[in-house]
Design a protein around this motif. Structure first.
Motif, PDB file in Angstrom:
ATOM      1  N   ARG A  97      23.211   8.972 -35.159  1.00  0.00           N
ATOM      2  CA  ARG A  97      23.243   7.787 -34.305  1.00  0.00           C
ATOM      3  C   ARG A  97      23.739   8.227 -32.929  1.00  0.00           C
ATOM      4  O   ARG A  97      24.934   8.357 -32.689  1.00  0.00           O
ATOM      5  CB  ARG A  97      24.159   6.714 -34.896  1.00  0.00           C
ATOM      6  CG  ARG A  97      23.607   6.094 -36.167  1.00  0.00           C
ATOM      7  CD  ARG A  97      24.416   4.874 -36.596  1.00  0.00           C
ATOM      8  NE  ARG A  97      23.821   4.257 -37.766  1.00  0.00           N
ATOM      9  CZ  ARG A  97      22.826   3.372 -37.726  1.00  0.00           C
ATOM     10  NH1 ARG A  97      22.336   3.004 -36.552  1.00  0.00           N
ATOM     11  NH2 ARG A  97      22.341   2.858 -38.837  1.00  0.00           N
ATOM     12  N   THR A  98      22.807   8.484 -32.051  1.00  0.00           N
ATOM     13  CA  THR A  98      23.137   9.021 -30.736  1.00  0.00           C
ATOM     14  C   THR A  98      23.165   7.907 -29.685  1.00  0.00           C
ATOM     15  O   THR A  98      22.458   6.907 -29.821  1.00  0.00           O
ATOM     16  CB  THR A  98      22.116  10.089 -30.339  1.00  0.00           C
ATOM     17  OG1 THR A  98      20.797   9.547 -30.433  1.00  0.00           O
ATOM     18  CG2 THR A  98      22.217  11.300 -31.231  1.00  0.00           C
ATOM     19  N   PRO A  99      23.963   8.071 -28.610  1.00  0.00           N
ATOM     20  CA  PRO A  99      24.858   9.214 -28.401  1.00  0.00           C
ATOM     21  C   PRO A  99      26.008   9.207 -29.407  1.00  0.00           C
ATOM     22  O   PRO A  99      26.624   8.168 -29.642  1.00  0.00           O
ATOM     23  CB  PRO A  99      25.378   9.009 -26.976  1.00  0.00           C
ATOM     24  CG  PRO A  99      25.249   7.533 -26.745  1.00  0.00           C
ATOM     25  CD  PRO A  99      24.051   7.087 -27.509  1.00  0.00           C
ATOM     26  N   MET A 100      26.260  10.377 -29.979  1.00  0.00           N
ATOM     27  CA  MET A 100      27.332  10.543 -30.953  1.00  0.00           C
ATOM     28  C   MET A 100      28.493  11.240 -30.250  1.00  0.00           C
ATOM     29  O   MET A 100      28.304  12.306 -29.652  1.00  0.00           O
ATOM     30  CB  MET A 100      26.850  11.366 -32.141  1.00  0.00           C
ATOM     31  CG  MET A 100      27.825  11.388 -33.307  1.00  0.00           C
ATOM     32  SD  MET A 100      27.047  11.928 -34.855  1.00  0.00           S
ATOM     33  CE  MET A 100      27.134  13.714 -34.691  1.00  0.00           C
ATOM     34  N   SER A 111      21.891  12.875 -27.499  1.00  0.00           N
ATOM     35  CA  SER A 111      22.865  13.963 -27.509  1.00  0.00           C
ATOM     36  C   SER A 111      24.101  13.680 -28.348  1.00  0.00           C
ATOM     37  O   SER A 111      24.426  12.539 -28.657  1.00  0.00           O
ATOM     38  CB  SER A 111      23.303  14.275 -26.068  1.00  0.00           C
ATOM     39  OG  SER A 111      22.197  14.669 -25.284  1.00  0.00           O
ATOM     40  N   VAL A 112      24.788  14.780 -28.689  1.00  0.00           N
ATOM     41  CA  VAL A 112      26.100  14.732 -29.324  1.00  0.00           C
ATOM     42  C   VAL A 112      27.114  15.215 -28.293  1.00  0.00           C
ATOM     43  O   VAL A 112      26.973  16.317 -27.749  1.00  0.00           O
ATOM     44  CB  VAL A 112      26.163  15.628 -30.576  1.00  0.00           C
ATOM     45  CG1 VAL A 112      27.565  15.603 -31.179  1.00  0.00           C
ATOM     46  CG2 VAL A 112      25.119  15.190 -31.604  1.00  0.00           C
ATOM     47  N   PHE A 113      28.105  14.392 -27.996  1.00  0.00           N
ATOM     48  CA  PHE A 113      29.144  14.756 -27.031  1.00  0.00           C
ATOM     49  C   PHE A 113      30.404  15.156 -27.776  1.00  0.00           C
ATOM     50  O   PHE A 113      30.826  14.469 -28.716  1.00  0.00           O
ATOM     51  CB  PHE A 113      29.439  13.580 -26.098  1.00  0.00           C
ATOM     52  CG  PHE A 113      28.323  13.263 -25.148  1.00  0.00           C
ATOM     53  CD1 PHE A 113      28.315  13.779 -23.869  1.00  0.00           C
ATOM     54  CD2 PHE A 113      27.269  12.462 -25.542  1.00  0.00           C
ATOM     55  CE1 PHE A 113      27.283  13.497 -22.996  1.00  0.00           C
ATOM     56  CE2 PHE A 113      26.222  12.168 -24.688  1.00  0.00           C
ATOM     57  CZ  PHE A 113      26.227  12.696 -23.406  1.00  0.00           C
ATOM     58  N   MET A 120      28.131  19.105 -24.671  1.00  0.00           N
ATOM     59  CA  MET A 120      27.132  18.263 -25.313  1.00  0.00           C
ATOM     60  C   MET A 120      26.123  19.149 -26.028  1.00  0.00           C
ATOM     61  O   MET A 120      25.847  20.269 -25.600  1.00  0.00           O
ATOM     62  CB  MET A 120      26.423  17.362 -24.292  1.00  0.00           C
ATOM     63  CG  MET A 120      25.581  18.100 -23.261  1.00  0.00           C
ATOM     64  SD  MET A 120      24.906  17.018 -21.969  1.00  0.00           S
ATOM     65  CE  MET A 120      23.604  16.201 -22.884  1.00  0.00           C
ATOM     66  N   VAL A 121      25.633  18.668 -27.156  1.00  0.00           N
ATOM     67  CA  VAL A 121      24.567  19.340 -27.897  1.00  0.00           C
ATOM     68  C   VAL A 121      23.345  18.443 -27.786  1.00  0.00           C
ATOM     69  O   VAL A 121      23.370  17.305 -28.265  1.00  0.00           O
ATOM     70  CB  VAL A 121      24.931  19.566 -29.376  1.00  0.00           C
ATOM     71  CG1 VAL A 121      23.886  20.439 -30.048  1.00  0.00           C
ATOM     72  CG2 VAL A 121      26.313  20.191 -29.500  1.00  0.00           C
ATOM     73  N   THR A 122      22.311  18.944 -27.140  1.00  0.00           N
ATOM     74  CA  THR A 122      21.148  18.108 -26.877  1.00  0.00           C
ATOM     75  C   THR A 122      19.862  18.831 -27.252  1.00  0.00           C
ATOM     76  O   THR A 122      19.778  20.059 -27.093  1.00  0.00           O
ATOM     77  CB  THR A 122      21.116  17.697 -25.383  1.00  0.00           C
ATOM     78  OG1 THR A 122      20.094  16.741 -25.160  1.00  0.00           O
ATOM     79  CG2 THR A 122      20.899  18.897 -24.477  1.00  0.00           C
ATOM     80  N   PRO A 123      18.880  18.126 -27.787  1.00  0.00           N
ATOM     81  CA  PRO A 123      17.601  18.780 -28.101  1.00  0.00           C
ATOM     82  C   PRO A 123      16.935  19.297 -26.831  1.00  0.00           C
ATOM     83  O   PRO A 123      17.116  18.739 -25.748  1.00  0.00           O
ATOM     84  CB  PRO A 123      16.774  17.654 -28.734  1.00  0.00           C
ATOM     85  CG  PRO A 123      17.754  16.597 -29.108  1.00  0.00           C
ATOM     86  CD  PRO A 123      18.884  16.709 -28.140  1.00  0.00           C
ATOM     87  N   ALA A 124      16.147  20.357 -26.978  1.00  0.00           N
ATOM     88  CA  ALA A 124      15.505  20.952 -25.801  1.00  0.00           C
ATOM     89  C   ALA A 124      14.012  21.174 -26.008  1.00  0.00           C
ATOM     90  O   ALA A 124      13.205  20.771 -25.173  1.00  0.00           O
ATOM     91  CB  ALA A 124      16.194  22.265 -25.429  1.00  0.00           C
TER      92      ALA A 124
END
Length: 567
Positions: free
Chosen positions: A195-198, A424-426, A436-440
């Motif tokens: 469930r983003t933003p997480m 993203s995951v913050f 932050m971890v975000t898809p690329a």
């Protein structure tokens, strides 16, 4: 695992043992009462605790039962119809309800269920159940709030009241090799919903120490079991990595869904190339890796310790395992960033920047996007931290390892984190080293062969500006020195050097890496690849972005000039 797991900072629910389909089931459940008791045990406000224990006349265990029973009444009757001590002070009752809801939402909340042995199970089953719980908790909170305050709200915030993430699990069928039997019953993850933003708040915000090679298989002192351990099976580049994690580290492990491609059930049945263990209760406080020669498996182990509660430990261990395996396959690991820059006319160039943490690799790419916004149609990320160069038919190609990026927020252009925040995951946004971890990029794209048009070392310590072309020999020696100005994103501060700017494999195995460097740089030269340095100035100031902007402008000039020349 039992019905629910609670700790200081997280809650994990087992939907197979506890799933409330309606409000009455929720309020009557032992799980709800257990959460209430945990809340009362943790509450620091003596006034609230005195109210909940009815002037200290009952203990916390009894108070949790009384509150659960009272809330079931409140769900049906109006407050003035209930004869109970809790109903006599509406202001304090409202405060307690708000504090209970806050206590729940301040923890990282997760849930899981089995995908096996469930008829017609699919992703919609998992997502639907989790979404229904989210709505149930939110509606229940609003009902109590409005009944106690005696009016409807004027503003409604559709917050994430249920879980931050959920996932489904199954058991791996194929038997492990001798010595790995302890892994057999640990459930594998096959679906994840974030469930983003997480937003997560790990106990640590910096990585320290080094990853050491050892000569004892960590499986000999592995402490995990099926009760409180799970496995996130994924692809690190082209390699299959089974990542086993202690339930304490679930927030970090589930964040991997934004960084590494989740392996299919068919892939999981194959022999793993890598095994990563996070949160092993071995009292070692170490990060170590080992090569099982007999089974050709590289194994990494991160001890259970508060300082290890940082995503960098998990990510870098997995990449270290990838790198040492790939070096033995003849591939050269590159600590850097590699992107395909697509211009508005459809032409493209592949840009590879190398350097250690904080050198300005990703920041240079972000600056390139900004200065080239009128010319660039897209920047496709092949890798943002770790990749490889390998040679096929005399041509050097780059490949990536990750489908996402783990980025320091302070290093980005203002506003950039918000552009992708919906996916993203913050992590620890309140801390200086927040990430932050975000898809690329899609997995199929990062594992393709990509030619290299420019290779440059990211220099953050020299008082020069722009992009400079240098001989392959000079660039090779610069890369091997691995010099940078460290600004404390790891344990280092000031000028430091790391062999080949890569403490995740090459530093531990220089003898294996050295001939690969010579071979690869010779191949770059033979193929006419631009080699040089890019000067980021980030070692002098991370706030003054002049150095980044000048470097990005010269990168853009290289791309556009080369394209025009080819035309």
């Amino acid at each position: 695992m039992n019905t629910i797991y609670l700790s200081d900072n997280q809650i994990v629910m087992n939907y197979n043992r506890m799933y409330p389909k309606n409000r009455d089931t929720l309020l009557k459940s032992d799980t709800f009462r257990f959460v209430l008791e945990y809340f009362m045990d943790e509450i620091q406000n003596p006034t609230i605790l005195k109210y909940l224990t009815i002037d200290n006349s009952i203990n916390i265990h009894q108070a949790s039962k009384d509150m659960s029973r009272f809330l079931r009444q409140l769900a049906i009757f109006e407050l003035d119809e209930i004869d109970h001590p809790y109903a006599r002070d509406p202001d304090m009752l409202l405060t307690c309800i708000e504090e209970m809801y806050k206590f729940w939402r301040n923890r990282s909340r997760f849930a899981f269920m089995e995908s096996e042995h469930m008829e017609s199970f699919g992703v919609n089953t998992l997502v639907g159940m989790d979404s229904n719980l989210n709505n149930l908790i939110l509606r229940t909170y609003r009902l109590f709030e409005e009944k106690v305050q005696g009016r409807s709200n004027s503003v409604y915030r559709n917050a994430q009241a249920g879980t931050n993430a959920c996932f489904s699990i199954y058991k791996r069928g194929k038997k492990f090799a001798k010595g790995y039997e302890a892994l057999q019953e640990i459930p594998m993850i096959d679906t994840v919903m974030l469930r983003t933003p997480m937003i997560l708040h790990p106990r640590s915000s910096k990585r320290t120490g080094v990853i050491n090679q050892i000569h004892q298989n960590p499986m000999e002192y592995f402490t995990g079991s099926k009760d409180n351990w799970f496995c996130y099976p994924c692809k690190v580049g082209s390699l299959l990595c089974l990542t086993y994690f202690n339930i304490k580290y679930m927030p970090l492990a589930l964040s991997l869904a934004n960084l590494f491609e989740l392996a299919t059930k068919e892939e999981v049945e194959q022999k793993p190339d890598l095994i990563c263990i996070i949160g092993n209760e071995d009292d070692k406080n170490e990060t170590q890796f080992y090569h099982d020669d007999e089974n050709d498996i590289w194994i990494g182990c991160v001890s259970d310790d508060p300082r290890m509660d940082y995503f960098g430990y998990l990510k870098k261990m997995m990449l270290t395992l990838h790198n040492v395996r790939k070096m033995h396959d003849g591939w050269l690991p590159i600590h850097g960033a590699f992107v395909k820059v697509v211009m508005r006319d459809g032409s493209s160039k592949n840009i590879m920047l190398m350097g250690d943490s904080g050198a300005g690799k990703s920041e240079s790419i972000e600056a390139l996007k900004s200065v080239g916004k009128d010319y660039i149609r897209d920047v496709e990320v092949i890798f943002d931290d770790m990749g490889t160069i390998h040679i096929e038919n005399g041509v050097p190609y780059g490949q990536g390892t990750e489908i996402g990026a783990f980025i320091r927020l302070d290093d980005l252009e203002p506003g950039t984190p918000y552009r992708d925040m919906d996916r993203s995951v913050f992590m620890a946004p309140e801390n200086p080293n927040s990430r932050m971890v975000t898809p690329a990029s899609p997995y199929r794209f990062i594992v393709q062969n990509h030619k290299i048009d420019l290779f440059a070392y990211a220099n953050n310590y020299t008082d020069k500006y722009g992009l400079a072309e240098l001989s392959v020999e000079d660039v090779k020696e610069t890369c091997k020195m691995g010099k940078r100005m460290a600004l404390g994103t790891t344990q280092e501060v000031g000028i430091s050097t790391t062999y080949f700017a890569n403490p995740f494999g090459p530093m531990q195995m220089e003898d294996v890496c050295e001939p690969l460097i010579d071979k690869t740089f010779r191949c770059l030269k033979e193929n006419g690849v631009f080699t040089g340095e890019i000067y980021t100035h980030l070692g002098f100031s991370r706030e003054n972005r002049k150095g980044l902007n000048v470097a990005a402008q010269e990168l853009l000039e290289f791309i556009t000039k080369d394209i025009q020349t080819n035309k």
